[in-house]
Structures are given as structure tokens and as C-alpha cells.
Design an enzyme around this catalytic site. Structure first.
Site, PDB file in Angstrom:
ATOM      1  CD  GLU A  38      -2.275   3.902   3.090  1.00 55.87           C
ATOM      2  OE1 GLU A  38      -3.987   4.728   3.485  1.00 55.87           O
ATOM      3  OE2 GLU A  38      -1.685   3.380   2.154  1.00 55.87           O
ATOM      4  CB  CYS A  79      -2.290   1.748   6.219  1.00 59.29           C
ATOM      5  SG  CYS A  79      -2.195   0.594   4.668  1.00 59.29           S
ATOM      6  CG  HIS A  89      -2.351  -0.640   1.674  1.00 61.14           C
ATOM      7  ND1 HIS A  89      -3.521  -1.092   1.433  1.00 61.14           N
ATOM      8  CD2 HIS A  89      -2.189  -2.001   0.822  1.00 61.14           C
ATOM      9  CE1 HIS A  89      -3.910  -2.031   1.485  1.00 61.14           C
ATOM     10  NE2 HIS A  89      -3.600  -2.263   1.113  1.00 61.14           N
ATOM     11  CB  CYS A  97      -6.957  -0.729   4.940  1.00 57.02           C
ATOM     12  SG  CYS A  97      -5.387  -0.981   4.919  1.00 57.02           S
TER      13      CYS A  97
END
Length: 179
Positions: A74, A105, A72, A102
Site C-alpha cells: 500500500e 498503511c 508494504h 495494517c
């Protein structure tokens, strides 16, 4: 997919003491990262980590390219920031991300001691900073993170919506050719 806090169960409190007029500026860099993801066929989510008024790390989604569910935007930015600072504790940093983080993260954000997260649009299907959950201020955890939601929300939402509309159109064209 993106938009205002659809669940309405949690209210992301804007902590004005940390709010900066530069948030829209830094979100522009996160949007650039998101466009890089889109150019690679990835869901267009981008992130930048800012420390002492400078970008110290950037990231964009690479889940499809790397076949890695943890790739991801992040997490990529967090890993790069930790390497840059030489410390896993990212105290004093602000993470700018185009979509609400999410659960995975937000867990990394909390563990890394990120001071502040600024995001563009809510994620009603997977958000953990106000939509489905709000892990930012859970008193059972040993760290809290300040949140700012809705920065350049229309830009972030339009980028995501456009990407998924094009993807649906492409899938429909493939299906129509098969008939």
C-alpha cells in the site's frame, strides 16, 4: 491468516454509493502484484491505485528485499500515486489491496485522503480496517475512507495460505535435514 472478519468487533460497512462492478477486475491487478511479491520470496500482498478509471500506481511487498519495515504494498502504491499526480492529496482515488491494511498503511491512506479502499481478505492479526481496529470511519480523525471488503476474497486468501504453507514445509524440510 486470512478470511472473514474473525474478531467480529467491528463491522465494515459497505458504502453502496461507491461500490463498482469493476472492483473484481481491479483486484485482479492487485493479485498480479501479490504474485510478483511471492516470486521474490516476499509475503504475497499487492496493491494498485486507480484514478479516473486507470491504474496510476502499483506496489507489492518488499519488506524482506529492502530490509524496510515500511515497504508494504500500500505504501509503495501511495508514494507512486502521489508522484504521478504531483500531489500528496489522493482525493478521488481507490486503493485495491489483497489484504486488509495494517495500522501504518491505514494511517497513510487517511493522511493521503484516499477516497476508497477495496481489500480482498481480512487480517485478523494486524488489520486496521475491520479486524483489530477500524480507522476508516473514526470521527476523531479529519478524513474518512470508504471501505469494501471481501472482493475476490478466496483468491487473495488462497494465495496467502499457499505461500505460508510452502514456507512451513520448506522450514520443516530444512529442520529434518539438520537432524
Amino acid at each position: 491468516m486470512a478470511g472473514g472478519n474473525p474478531a467480529g468487533r467491528f463491522t465494515v460497512a459497505v458504502r453502496n454509493e461507491s461500490m463498482s462492478h469493476d472492483d473484481a477486475h481491479w483486484m485482479g491487478y492487485a493479485l498480479r502484484e501479490a504474485r510478483k511479491a511471492a516470486a521474490c520470496g516476499e509475503v504475497p500482498i499487492g496493491a494498485v491505485m486507480v484514478h479516473d478509471g486507470k491504474i496510476i500506481a502499483r506496489g507489492y511487498n518488499l519488506r524482506e528485499s529492502k530490509n524496510d519495515p515500511s515497504a508494504h504494498a500500500e505504501l509503495i502504491a501511495i508514494r507512486k500515486a502521489a508522484a504521478k499526480l504531483g500531489d500528496w492529496r489522493l482525493s478521488g482515488t481507490t486503493l485495491y489491496v489483497t489484504l486488509e491494511p495494517c495500522i501504518m498503511c491505514m494511517g497513510a491512506i487517511l493522511l493521503a485522503r484516499v477516497k476508497r479502499v477495496v481489500f480482498g481478505c481480512y487480517d485478523p492479526k494486524g488489520g486496521a480496517a475491520g479486524s483489530l481496529y477500524d480507522l476508516s470511519n473514526d470521527r476523531r480523525l479529519n478524513h474518512r475512507v470508504l471501505l469494501e471488503a471481501g472482493v475476490r476474497e478466496a483468491d487473495c486468501s488462497t494465495l496467502l495460505s499457499g505461500f505460508f504453507a510452502a514456507l512451513r514445509k520448506e522450514k520443516k524440510a530444512i529442520k529434518d535435514r539438520q537432524v
